[in-house]
Design a protein around this motif. Structure first.
Motif, short mmCIF file in Angstrom:
data_model
loop_
_atom_site.label_atom_id
_atom_site.label_comp_id
_atom_site.label_asym_id
_atom_site.label_seq_id
_atom_site.Cartn_x
_atom_site.Cartn_y
_atom_site.Cartn_z
N ASN A 1 37.72 48.35 47.63
CA ASN A 1 37.68 48.75 46.22
C ASN A 1 36.67 47.92 45.45
O ASN A 1 36.79 46.69 45.39
CB ASN A 1 39.06 48.59 45.58
N PRO A 2 35.69 48.57 44.84
CA PRO A 2 34.73 47.82 44.01
C PRO A 2 35.45 46.94 43.00
O PRO A 2 36.46 47.34 42.40
CB PRO A 2 33.93 48.94 43.32
N ASP A 3 34.90 45.76 42.81
CA ASP A 3 35.53 44.74 41.95
C ASP A 3 35.05 44.96 40.52
O ASP A 3 33.97 44.54 40.15
CB ASP A 3 35.11 43.36 42.47
N ILE A 4 35.91 45.62 39.71
CA ILE A 4 35.51 45.84 38.31
C ILE A 4 36.25 44.92 37.36
O ILE A 4 35.94 44.91 36.18
CB ILE A 4 35.69 47.30 37.87
N GLY A 5 37.20 44.17 37.88
CA GLY A 5 37.97 43.36 36.94
C GLY A 5 38.39 42.02 37.50
O GLY A 5 39.34 41.40 37.01
N GLY A 6 37.71 41.57 38.55
CA GLY A 6 38.06 40.27 39.12
C GLY A 6 38.88 40.33 40.38
O GLY A 6 39.52 39.34 40.76
N SER A 7 38.87 41.47 41.05
CA SER A 7 39.76 41.63 42.20
C SER A 7 39.37 40.75 43.38
O SER A 7 40.24 40.31 44.13
CB SER A 7 39.84 43.09 42.63
N ARG A 8 38.07 40.43 43.53
CA ARG A 8 37.73 39.56 44.67
C ARG A 8 38.40 38.20 44.52
O ARG A 8 38.88 37.62 45.49
CB ARG A 8 36.21 39.41 44.79
N ALA A 9 38.46 37.71 43.30
CA ALA A 9 39.13 36.43 43.07
C ALA A 9 40.63 36.56 43.33
O ALA A 9 41.22 35.75 44.06
CB ALA A 9 38.87 35.94 41.66
N SER A 10 41.24 37.57 42.75
CA SER A 10 42.70 37.68 42.86
C SER A 10 43.13 37.97 44.29
O SER A 10 44.17 37.46 44.75
CB SER A 10 43.25 38.72 41.90
N THR B 44 46.15 40.02 18.11
CA THR B 44 46.91 39.37 19.18
C THR B 44 47.49 40.43 20.11
O THR B 44 48.06 41.42 19.66
CB THR B 44 48.05 38.50 18.62
N VAL B 45 47.33 40.19 21.40
CA VAL B 45 47.79 41.12 22.43
C VAL B 45 48.94 40.46 23.21
O VAL B 45 48.81 39.32 23.66
CB VAL B 45 46.66 41.44 23.42
N PHE B 46 50.03 41.19 23.34
CA PHE B 46 51.19 40.73 24.12
C PHE B 46 51.37 41.73 25.27
O PHE B 46 51.44 42.93 25.03
CB PHE B 46 52.46 40.72 23.28
N GLN B 47 51.45 41.23 26.47
CA GLN B 47 51.61 42.17 27.59
C GLN B 47 52.35 41.55 28.76
O GLN B 47 52.14 40.39 29.09
CB GLN B 47 50.23 42.67 28.06
N ASP B 48 53.18 42.40 29.36
CA ASP B 48 53.89 42.01 30.58
C ASP B 48 52.95 42.23 31.76
O ASP B 48 52.55 43.36 32.04
CB ASP B 48 55.15 42.87 30.71
N ALA B 49 52.58 41.15 32.45
CA ALA B 49 51.65 41.25 33.58
C ALA B 49 52.37 41.15 34.92
O ALA B 49 51.71 41.05 35.96
CB ALA B 49 50.60 40.15 33.48
N GLY B 50 53.72 41.17 34.92
CA GLY B 50 54.40 40.89 36.17
C GLY B 50 54.16 39.43 36.51
O GLY B 50 54.71 38.54 35.88
N LYS B 51 53.32 39.18 37.49
CA LYS B 51 52.83 37.83 37.76
C LYS B 51 51.32 37.85 37.53
O LYS B 51 50.61 38.65 38.16
CB LYS B 51 53.14 37.41 39.20
N ALA B 52 50.84 37.00 36.66
CA ALA B 52 49.39 36.94 36.40
C ALA B 52 48.74 36.12 37.51
O ALA B 52 48.91 34.91 37.57
CB ALA B 52 49.13 36.30 35.05
N VAL B 53 48.02 36.80 38.40
CA VAL B 53 47.44 36.10 39.56
C VAL B 53 46.36 35.14 39.09
O VAL B 53 46.33 33.97 39.49
CB VAL B 53 46.87 37.12 40.57
N HIS B 54 45.44 35.63 38.28
CA HIS B 54 44.39 34.78 37.72
C HIS B 54 44.42 35.01 36.20
O HIS B 54 43.88 36.00 35.71
CB HIS B 54 43.02 35.19 38.28
N PRO B 55 45.07 34.13 35.46
CA PRO B 55 45.29 34.40 34.03
C PRO B 55 44.01 34.67 33.24
O PRO B 55 44.03 35.46 32.29
CB PRO B 55 45.99 33.12 33.54
N ASP B 56 42.88 34.05 33.63
CA ASP B 56 41.63 34.33 32.91
C ASP B 56 41.30 35.82 32.94
O ASP B 56 40.90 36.42 31.94
CB ASP B 56 40.45 33.58 33.54
#
Lengths: 745, 81
Positions: A472-481, A625-637
Motif C-alpha cells: 500500500n502506497p504510504d500516504i500518511g506515514g504507514s511505513r513508519a507505523s 481543537t480536534v478530539f478523536q478516538d485513535a484506538g491506539k496511536a501507533v505514531h502520535p505525530d
C-alpha cells in the motif's frame, strides 16, 4: 484478529515518536515522485480535452497531428478496449471519451511526441467535430424529469420509475416512527443546505511513465493510492492480462482519496503500445482540477425535532448528491453516516444520486459523510440556539453509545463518542471567552473505517535486521507505523526494521490505500507475519537446544527457555538465529494474507472559534481543537498530522473551496489562484487531543484515523460562523461575498 | 434460520419486509439464500454488499459463521477515500 487481552501492555516502540523514514528524502528533494521517473527514449504524452460541457463526438481527425515531425503516436477512445464491467468501462471512457464528451475537460484524444512542445503543438492539430448538447451541472436541476440526460440506462433497480434518467441511485436508512417522534418535539427545525464540489487538493498532480509492447507486457510507474487498482484498470482498458503488467507506485504527494482511480495510465500505455517507446504523462494543475475527481456536490433537506431539555425526538434527511457524469455510491455512505452520532428512536435518511456534466467524482476522505453531517449538525446547533441549550451537553445527552441502534442499521459495540465529547467539554477551549463578532462551533463526526485485502511479507535478514514488504502506497506515514509494529512484535529496535512498498509483481494483491485501512489492516497482517517468523525462529532454536518447540518462548527479541524444565540455555538473539539460518533450515520469513475485518467505527469532535468581519464577510479561524478516538496511536505525530490535516482541508471546504461553473457549463476556476485552498497564514495552530480506546478488532487496539477528521469541520465552522455573524449559514463555501450577503440581507 | 435486516430502499424488493428470515450458517449461504428467495435483491448482492454481525462490519468474508442468536444487518458495500 482480536485485541491482545493483556491487563496492561507496556509498548516499547508503538506510541513513541520515532523519526519518519521518508523525511530526509522528502526535504532534500531525493524522493522520487510520479513525475521524477524517466527512461531512455521516452516520449512525452499530452491529452486533448473537450471544451464543451456535453457534446456528441461526431468525428476525430488526427491526420494532421500524425504528420507533425516528432509525433510518434496518437490515440483516441477507439484505441482502448470496451470492458463489459460497468466500473472498468466507466474508468476507460473517463480516460478517453468514446461517443460523447461528458464534461468540460473530458479527455478525447492524446499524442506522444519527442518533446513536450511538439506534443502540445500536435494536440492543436487534432480536429474534433462536436455536436454540442444541452448540459446540466446542478444536482437539483439534473433530477428534474426534463433535464438533459448525461447518460442513458444507468439507473439501479432501486430508483423508482418516472424519474430523470440522470438519477442513478436511491437509498433509504433508518428506523422508528417519525410521525410519533416529531409529535413529541417542543421545537422542530427544517432547513435546506447546499455544498459545492471541492477537490482533494493534493500538491502532486497525477503523473506516470508507461511502457507497453505489442507482446502485451508492460510497466507503469505512477503516483497512486493503489498500484493493484491501476493494474486492474489498465488491464481492462488495454485488453491485456494483469500478470503482464507490472505497476510500481512512486512516492506520493498527497492523495486523500483522489488517487484511488486512474486517469492517465491507460492513455500512456496505449500511446506506448503504438509508439513502441515509453511514454510519460504529467497532468497540469488545470487538468487536475478539470478532469480528476472532485468530491460530490450536494443539496440536502434536514428536519429535526427536540424537546425543551435537549432530547432529540426524531431526525429526517433527504440527500441529493451528484458525483459528476457517472453513477456512484457516495450518497449511500452519506445517508448512513448522517445521524450516526445520535441515539434516536426515530430516524430516516433518504439518498439520491444524479449525474451531471461534471468530472467523475472520486472519493475524498470519508466520502459522503462530511456534507451529510454538516447539514445534520447545523440543525442540531440551531435547535440548541433556539432552545437556549449548551450544544455539547445536548450532544452528550443524545450521543450514540454501546447498545445504541445506529441510524444505519447495526447496534453499536464499544465506541468512543461519549469519551470524546467529555474530553471536549473538559478542555479549556470550550470555556474560553469570546469577543465581539466571534463565535464558537462544534460538531461530531463519524466514519466507518474498514480493513480489506492485504498481503505482507516479513523477512529476517542474515545480519539480524528485518525487512517488511507491503503493498500500500504510504500516504500518511504507514511505513513508519508498520515498521514500529514489526519492531514491537519482534522485540527489536525500530531502526532495525525497514518497510518498503512492493510493485504488483512482487507481492500478492492489496486493496487501495483507502478507508483508513492501512495502519489497521497492514499492521494486523504485519503482526501476524512477525508472529509466523517468531514461531519459525523458536522452532529452529528448539532443535538446536534439542527440546520441544513449546518449551521455547520469544521475549525481548530473544528465544528463551520457557521455564526451568526447558533447561538453562542462554537466550539466543534474533541476530544470532538469523546468522545461522542457512544451517538450521534456510532463510526465515513470515507472511500473512488476509481480508481484514473488525476495523471499528471512529468518532471525532471538533471545536472551532471564528471571527467574522461584518464589513467584508471575511472569516478568521481563531482557534481550532480536534478530539478523536485513535484506538491506539501507533505514531502520535502522524495521528496528529491526520487530525490537523483533516481540519485544514475542512476549513478550505467550509470557507473558500468550490467548483464554479459558468452558464456554458465550463469550469471557471481551474487553478490555485481562483480555487482557493487554505495556506499557513490562514490558520491557527490546530490543537489535537488523542483518545485511546482500544479497538477490539486489532491486536494492539489500533483504529483507522485518516478519514474521520475531515467529517466535523464543515459543521463546526458553519456553526461558529453562524453564531458569530448572527445568521444561520446553509450553503458552502461561506465565502466572503456569500457571508456578506447573508449578513446584510 | 437467520434474521437479516434490510436497509430501507431494499425492502420494496423483498415484499416490503424490514427483517427477512433465511436458512444460512455463514455469509455466503445467507447471500445465496437472499438472492434465491428475493430475486429483486440479486443485482444489489452481485454488485456487492457489506454485512454487520453483532455490530462489526464485514465487507466480504463469505465464510463468517452466523446463527439465530446474531444480529445480522445487510449494508451497502463500504467505500472510502
Amino acid at each position: 484478529m482480536a485485541f491482545d487481552a493483556q491487563a496492561e501492555r507496556n509498548f516499547k516502540v508503538v506510541g513513541t515518536r520515532v523519526l519518519r523514514p521518508d523525511g530526509i528524502d522528502k526535504v532534500t528533494g531525493k524522493a522520487a515522485y510520479g513525475a521524477d521517473i524517466s527512461a531512455p527514449g521516452m516520449l512525452h504524452g499530452r491529452i486533448l480535452r473537450s471544451p464543451h460541457a456535453h457534446a456528441r463526438i461526431v468525428s476525430i481527425d488526427v491526420s494532421e497531428a500524425e504528420k507533425l515531425p516528432g509525433v510518434k503516436a496518437v490515440v483516441t477512445g477507439a484505441d482502448l478496449a470496451q470492458p463489459e464491467d460497468d466500473a472498468f468501462s466507466d474508468v476507460a471512457i473517463n480516460c478517453l471519451a468514446r461517443d460523447k464528451a461528458l464534461y468540460d475537460g473530458h479527455a478525447v484524444a492524446a499524442v506522444a511526441a519527442t518533446s513536450k512542445s511538439i506534443a502540445k503543438q500536435a494536440i492543436r492539430l487534432i480536429k474534433v467535430d462536436y455536436e454540442v448538447l444541452p448540459h446540466v451541472t446542478d444536482v437539483d436541476e439534473a433530477m428534474k424529469p426534463d433535464a438533459p440526460v448525461v447518460q442513458e440506462g444507468r439507473a439501479l433497480e432501486t430508483v423508482p420509475a418516472g424519474m430523470s434518467q440522470n438519477v442513478t441511485t436511491h437509498c433509504q436508512f433508518g428506523h422508528g416512527d417519525l410521525e410519533a417522534g416529531f409529535a413529541k418535539a417542543d421545537k422542530i427545525i427544517e432547513r435546506s443546505f447546499k455544498t459545492a464540489a471541492t477537490h482533494q487538493g493534493y500538491i502532486e498532480p497525477q503523473a506516470c511513465m508507461a511502457s507497453l509492447g505489442n507482446d502485451g507486457r508492460g510497466e507503469v510507474w505512477c503516483c497512486t493510492q493503489g498500484q493493484y487498482m491501476v493494474r486492474a484498470n489498465c488491464a481492462a482498458a488495454l485488453g491485456v492480462e494483469e500478470s503482464q503488467l507490472r505497476i510500481t507506485a512512486s512516492e506520493i504527494g498527497g492523495g486523500f482519496g483522489g488517487k484511488t482511480s486512474t486517469f492517465i495510465e491507460p492513455v500512456a500505455l496505449a500511446l506506448s503500445r503504438k509508439a513502441g517507446k515509453p511514454v510519460k504523462i504529467v497532468m497540469t494543475r488545470d487538468e487536475v482540477l478539470k478532469a480528476t475527481g472532485p468530491t460530490i456536490s450536494s443539496s440536502m433537506d434536514i428536519k429535526i425535532g427536540m424537546t425543551k431539555d435537549g432530547r432529540i425526538t426524531a431526525g429526517q434527511g433527504v440527500l441529493r448528491y451528484s458525483g459528476g457524469a457517472y453513477p456512484n455510491a457516495t450518497v449511500e455512505m452519506g445517508a448512513q453516516a448522517a445521524f450516526a452520532a445520535y441515539n434516536l428512536e426515530a430516524v430516516e435518511t433518504i439518498g439520491w444520486n444524479a449525474m451531471t456534466n461534471r468530472p467523475k467524482e472520486i472519493p475524498y476522505r470519508a466520502p459522503g459523510a462530511p456534507t451529510a453531517i454538516y447539514a445534520v449538525e447545523s440543525v442540531v446547533d440551531e435547535l440548541c440556539q433556539e432552545l437556549g441549550l449548551d450544544p455539547l451537553d445536548v450532544r452528550l445527552m443524545n450521543a450514540a453509545d454501546k447498545g445504541t441502534l445506529s441510524s444505519y442499521g447495526p447496534t453499536f459495540n464499544e465506541i468512543g463518542l461519549v469519551a470524546t465529547l467529555e474530553a471536549a467539554k473538559a478542555h479549556p477551549h470550550y470555556t474560553a471567552p469570546l469577543g465581539p463578532n466571534q463565535g464558537r462551533g462544534l460538531s461530531c463526526g463519524f466514519w466507518f473505517n474498514f480493513g480489506g485485502n492485504t498481503c505482507v511479507s516479513l523477512n529476517i535478514n542474515d545480519d539480524g535486521t528485518v525487512g517488511v514488504v507491503e503493498g500500500n502506497p504510504d500516504i500518511g506515514g504507514s511505513r513508519a507505523s508498520i515498521s514500529m509494529m514489526a519492531a514491537e512484535e519482534m522485540g527489536v529496535p525500530y531502526e532495525k526494521v525497514r518497510t518498503v512498498i512492493a510493485d504488483t509483481s512482487s507481492l500478492g494483491f492489496n486493496d487501495i490505500t483507502d478507508g483508513s485501512r492501512v495502519t489497521f489492516a497492514v499492521g494486523l497482517a504485519t503482526i501476524q507475519a512477525a508472529r509466523a517468523a517468531i514461531k519459525e525462529m523458536c522452532r529452529r532454536v528448539a532443535k538446536i537446544w534439542d527440546i520441544d518447540e513449546d518449551a521455547v518462548i520469544w521475549e525481548d527479541g530473544c528465544a528463551k527457555p520457557a521455564g526451568p524444565n526447558a533447561g538453562t540455555h542462554p537466550p539466543m538473539t534474533l541476530a544470532e538465529i538469523a546468522a545461522i539460518a542457512g544451517k538450521t533450515g534456510g532463510p526465515i520469513a513470515g507472511h500473512h494474507e488476509v481480508n481484514a475485518d473488525g476495523a471499528g467505527v471512529s468518532f471525532g469532535v471538533h471545536l472551532c472559534d471564528t471571527e467574522v468581519d461584518p464589513e467584508t464577510g471575511a472569516v478568521k479561524i481563531l482557534r481550532y481543537t480536534v478530539f478523536q478516538d485513535a484506538g491506539k496511536a501507533v505514531h502520535p505525530d502522524y495521528v496528529e498530522g491526520q487530525m490537523q490535516g483533516g481540519a485544514v482541508q475542512g476549513i478550505g471546504w467550509a470557507l473558500n473551496e468550490e467548483y464554479i461553473y459558468g452558464e456554458d457549463g465550463r469550469l471557471q476556476n481551474a487553478g490555485f489562484l481562483d480555487y482557493r485552498v487554505p495556506v499557513a497564514s490562514d490558520l491557527p495552530e490546530i490543537e489535537t487531543v488523542i483518545l485511546e480506546i482500544p479497538n477490539p478488532g486489532h491486536p494492539y487496539g489500533v483504529r483507522g484515523v485518516g478519514e474521520t477528521p475531515i467529517v466535523p469541520p464543515l459543521a463546526a465552522i458553519a456553526n461558529a460562523v453562524s453564531r458569530a455573524a448572527g445568521v444561520r449559514m446553509t450553503e458552502l463555501p461561506m465565502s466572503p461575498p456569500r457571508l456578506l450577503k447573508a449578513i446584510t440581507g | 434460520m437467520v434474521r437479516v435486516k434490510l436497509w430501507g430502499s431494499l425492502r420494496a424488493l423483498a415484499d416490503g419486509e424490514e427483517w427477512v428470515e433465511v436458512e444460512a450458517s455463514n455469509f455466503k449461504e445467507l447471500l445465496d439464500a437472499l438472492s434465491e428467495k428475493y430475486p429483486g435483491l440479486a443485482p444489489q448482492i452481485k454488485r456487492g454488499v457489506s454485512l454487520a454481525l453483532d455490530g462489526v462490519i464485514y465487507r466480504e468474508a463469505w465464510f463468517t459463521k452466523i446463527g439465530p442468536e446474531n444480529e445480522v444487518v445487510l449494508m451497502p458495500y463500504m467505500v472510502g477515500g
